[in-house]
Each structure stands twice: as C-alpha cells, then as structure tokens.
Write a protein that holds these residues in place. Structure first.
Motif, PDB file in Angstrom:
ATOM      1  N   TYR A 318       0.779  -1.100   0.389  1.00  0.00           N
ATOM      2  CA  TYR A 318       0.001   0.308   0.039  1.00  0.00           C
ATOM      3  C   TYR A 318       0.421   0.865  -0.064  1.00  0.00           C
ATOM      4  O   TYR A 318       0.777   2.467  -0.608  1.00  0.00           O
ATOM      5  N   ASN A 369      -9.999   6.810  -5.972  1.00  0.00           N
ATOM      6  CA  ASN A 369      -9.539   5.341  -5.742  1.00  0.00           C
ATOM      7  C   ASN A 369     -10.556   5.723  -4.567  1.00  0.00           C
ATOM      8  O   ASN A 369     -10.580   4.836  -4.051  1.00  0.00           O
ATOM      9  N   GLN A 370     -10.409   6.710  -3.848  1.00  0.00           N
ATOM     10  CA  GLN A 370     -11.504   6.559  -2.479  1.00  0.00           C
ATOM     11  C   GLN A 370     -13.289   5.382  -2.446  1.00  0.00           C
ATOM     12  O   GLN A 370     -13.209   4.242  -2.043  1.00  0.00           O
ATOM     13  N   LYS A 371     -13.264   5.939  -3.824  1.00  0.00           N
ATOM     14  CA  LYS A 371     -14.840   5.514  -4.226  1.00  0.00           C
ATOM     15  C   LYS A 371     -14.497   3.918  -4.315  1.00  0.00           C
ATOM     16  O   LYS A 371     -15.467   3.450  -4.556  1.00  0.00           O
ATOM     17  N   GLY A 373     -11.858   1.901  -3.775  1.00  0.00           N
ATOM     18  CA  GLY A 373     -11.510   0.936  -2.962  1.00  0.00           C
ATOM     19  C   GLY A 373      -9.988   0.971  -2.826  1.00  0.00           C
ATOM     20  O   GLY A 373      -8.993   0.017  -2.515  1.00  0.00           O
ATOM     21  N   ARG A 374      -9.447   1.527  -3.781  1.00  0.00           N
ATOM     22  CA  ARG A 374      -7.788   1.973  -3.837  1.00  0.00           C
ATOM     23  C   ARG A 374      -7.095   2.758  -2.861  1.00  0.00           C
ATOM     24  O   ARG A 374      -7.871   3.105  -1.906  1.00  0.00           O
ATOM     25  N   LEU A 414     -16.503   9.415   2.957  1.00  0.00           N
ATOM     26  CA  LEU A 414     -17.270   8.638   2.847  1.00  0.00           C
ATOM     27  C   LEU A 414     -18.758   7.924   3.514  1.00  0.00           C
ATOM     28  O   LEU A 414     -18.648   6.926   3.808  1.00  0.00           O
TER      29      LEU A 414
END
Length: 415
Positions: A318, A369-371, A373-374, A414
């Motif tokens: 990560y 990315n947040q949408k 899941g990255r 979120l």
C-alpha cells in the motif's frame, strides 16, 4: 708490477676536457632527474638512479680535476685527488649495483651477489687506499711528477670487469625468459654492462686516457633513454592506478551515500535526506538565493487498518503504491518519505508553476480511488512567501495543517 706514466701538459688537459664534456652531457640529459625530488615521484627506482647519477657526476668532477692538477704537476693535491678518484669510483659501482637490483626487481641469488659485490668493492677500495698511504700498492708519484700505478689498481679494474661480465652473462641467460617490460630492462642492463666492461678494459690498458669517464657517459645516456622513459611510464601508470582507485572510492562513497539517504522500501529519499534538504533550503532563504518553492505534505489514509487486517506485507504494498502515485504526479520534484505513512515533496521549477493543476488532478484521482477502494492519500500544500519572512518550518506547518483538513474532508466523504 709497476708502470711509469710520463707527465704531459697536453695529455692532462685533454684528459680533463673529456670529464668536463661528460659532466655537461649528464646535466643536460638528466636535468629532470637532478631537480625532481624522489619523494615527489614516489618511485624507489628514481631515488636509486638519482643516487647513481650523483656519484657519477662526482666522479667526472674528480676525474677532470685530476687531469688539470696532473698537467700542472701539483703533486700533493694530485695525490689527494687520486685517492678521491678511486674512492668515488668505488662509490659509483656500489650505487650502480644498488640501482640494478631495484630496477630489475631482483629477489634471487643474482641480487645477493650484486649486493655483496657492491659492499665488498667499496670496503675493499677503502682498505686499499688506507694501505696505499704507507705502502704504494695502488699508485704513487715520484719527485719528477711521474705517476706510477701498481697491481692494486689493476685489481680494482679487474674486479669491475668481472662484475660487468657476470651481469652481462646473467642478462643473456635471463632476457629470453623475461616478458614485457622486464625483457627490455634486462636487455638495457646487459648491454650497458658490456659497454662498461669494454671501457674498463681500455682504462686498464691506457691509464692516461679517460676511457672510464667515456664509458660512464655512454652508459648513463643509454640508461636515460630506456630507464628514465620507463620510469615515466611507470609513474604514469601509477597515476592512472591512483585515479582509478579514486574513481572507485568515489563510486563506493556515492553508493554508500545513496544507501544512507534512500528509503529501502520505496526507493525515494528518506528522512536523513529530508533533514539535509531542509537545512539547505533554510540557508538559501537566509542568503536570498531562493524566492519560490512549494511544500506538499502527504499522509496515507487507512494504513493502520490494512496492517491490522491484512498484515504488514499488504501495508508495505500500500505504501509503495501511494509513493508511486506521488512520484508519477510530481515528476520534476524530489519526494521524501519522512515517516511510516508520511511523504513530503518540494515543488520547484515546472512543478511549482503548475502546482494548482497538479494538485487538483492528484486530489481528483484520490477521490476516485476512495470510491473504488484503492490507495487514498491526503495532501496539503503551501508556498513560500519571502515578503512575510517565511521559514521552511512555517511553510511546512501550514501545508501540514491543510493536509489534516484534507484528511478530514476525505473521511467525511465516506459517510
């Protein structure tokens, strides 16, 4: 066995002239040897050759002086000069043997023979000269100015003939087996030994001809052509070797510095490099040589959860993915990892001028990315304002605060 040499003004002056010519020739062709310190070159062969040349120069001086005083029939002075003549001759033979050993790098029986002969001949000649004061076994002058020689003189020259003959024969045997530069070294020593042997034989037969001086002059000229140039080549190779070592050391130092200033996980600069860069920026701020830069502070979101749920290997992956994103976005700026999940970039030049666009695109990509899941990275930036008497710390603190504001916004998105 004795010989009587009749004094002659013309012969004496001719004898002296040869020594003076030989002296001049030696100074001309060996100027660099006489006036370059052996410590400067660092070559033992240079020091040995220089010592041999000095002894030969002294021999020329004594030899030419002998001819002058002999022609003028100043017998007491001529006797002293004759003593010095044989003494310096023995010294030159000693230094010649010493030089040959060093030049050929000999570590064998031949070396031991030469070393023994050099010392033996020198001590032998000193003993002969002392005895000659009481018993004229080597030479003497009669009241009419006649120069008489005895068997000790012929023994002196005979020993030298044996020395040069042994050296010549040894070189004939060894030269075919030698390789590269050592082959040419053995050849020149062998040929110079043969040359000296011929002239020593001539000197034994014709005492009033300066054949020994001529032999020394020709031999040293020969040695200069091959030996000095050889020594210069050695010195050049030594310099090249030292230069290569210096390059290797510089590479090793650079490699060590790279390792010391590089983060092993991500490959970007580490905190040590960051602290050094911070000090350099502060110095440029103080002297006014920097007028614009931007600090971007990054922090990874969710790293602790990944480490706790998926393990540290996933956490490392990560971190590397986040670092790759930062570096690909800010291609012209140095990036530093200053903590486990913290990064800093100094924007200068092209990245500085495009900072608004680069940061907007980066934040947009992070939201996507947040949408999905990255990897999610929060960032904040601020620019240096010299009119406000900014320091690097103040710019960093403002950027760090904005980074935490951005982290809070991303978390709220979120919900």
């Amino acid at each position: 066995m004795t010989d009587l040499i009749t004094p002659c003004y013309n012969i004496g002056m001719s004898y002296s002239s040869i020594g003076i010519i030989a002296l001049a020739v030696q100074f001309i062709i060996n100027f660099d040897i006489f006036f370059t310190s052996p410590q400067k070159t660092g070559l033992p062969v240079h020091a040995a050759y220089r010592a041999y040349l000095i002894s030969v120069i002294l021999y020329y001086i004594i030899d030419s002086t002998w001819g002058l005083f002999y022609s003028l029939k100043i017998l007491q002075v001529c006797y002293i000069v004759t003593v010095l003549y044989f003494l310096i001759m023995a010294v030159s033979v000693y230094f010649w043997t010493r030089y040959v050993i060093i030049y050929l790098s000999s570590h064998n029986r031949f070396q031991r023979i030469l070393l023994f002969f050099g010392w033996f001949f020198l001590i032998f000649q000193i003993v002969i000269l002392i005895i000659n004061i009481f018993i004229p076994i080597g030479f003497w002058f009669d009241k009419a100015g006649g120069y008489h020689v005895n068997y000790a003189r012929y023994l002196n020259l005979g020993l030298q003939i044996i020395l040069f003959f042994i050296t010549f024969v040894y070189m004939l045997i060894v030269t075919p087996k030698a390789k590269g530069r050592m082959k040419s070294r053995h050849r020149v020593i062998g040929f110079s030994s043969l040359l000296m042997m011929v002239f020593v034989v001539g000197q034994a037969k014709y005492p009033l001809l300066p054949l020994y001086s001529i032999g020394c002059m020709l031999t040293t000229c020969l040695l200069h052509v091959f030996v000095v140039e050889d020594a210069k080549e050695e010195q050049h190779q030594e310099i090249e070797h030292l230069r290569e070592l210096e390059i290797q050391q510089a590479k090793a130092l650079g490699s060590a510095r790279h390792m010391a200033y590089t983060d092993p996980l991500t490959g970007v600069k580490n905190k040590h490099a960051y602290i050094e860069a911070e000090q350099l920026v502060n110095k440029h701020i103080e002297d006014g040589s920097i007028i614009e830069f931007c600090v971007v502070v990054f922090d990874l979101n969710g790293l602790k959860d990944i480490n706790d749920t998926k393990g540290h290997e996933a956490g490392d992956k990560y971190i590397k993915s986040a670092c790759s994103m930062i570096c690909s976005q800010f291609k012209h700026s140095p990036v530093y990892r200053i903590g486990g999940d913290e990064f800093v970039a100094f924007l200068e030049g092209e990245d500085y001028s495009k900072r608004e666009l680069l940061l907007r695109d980066f934040n947009y990509r992070i939201e996507e990315n947040q949408k999905l899941g990255r990897v999610v990275v929060s960032c904040g930036f601020d620019i240096f304002k010299p009119e406000n008497h900014d320091t690097f710390t103040s710019v960093f603190d403002r950027a760090d605060k904005k980074m935490y504001d951005r982290k809070r916004i991303l978390k709220e998105m979120l919900k």
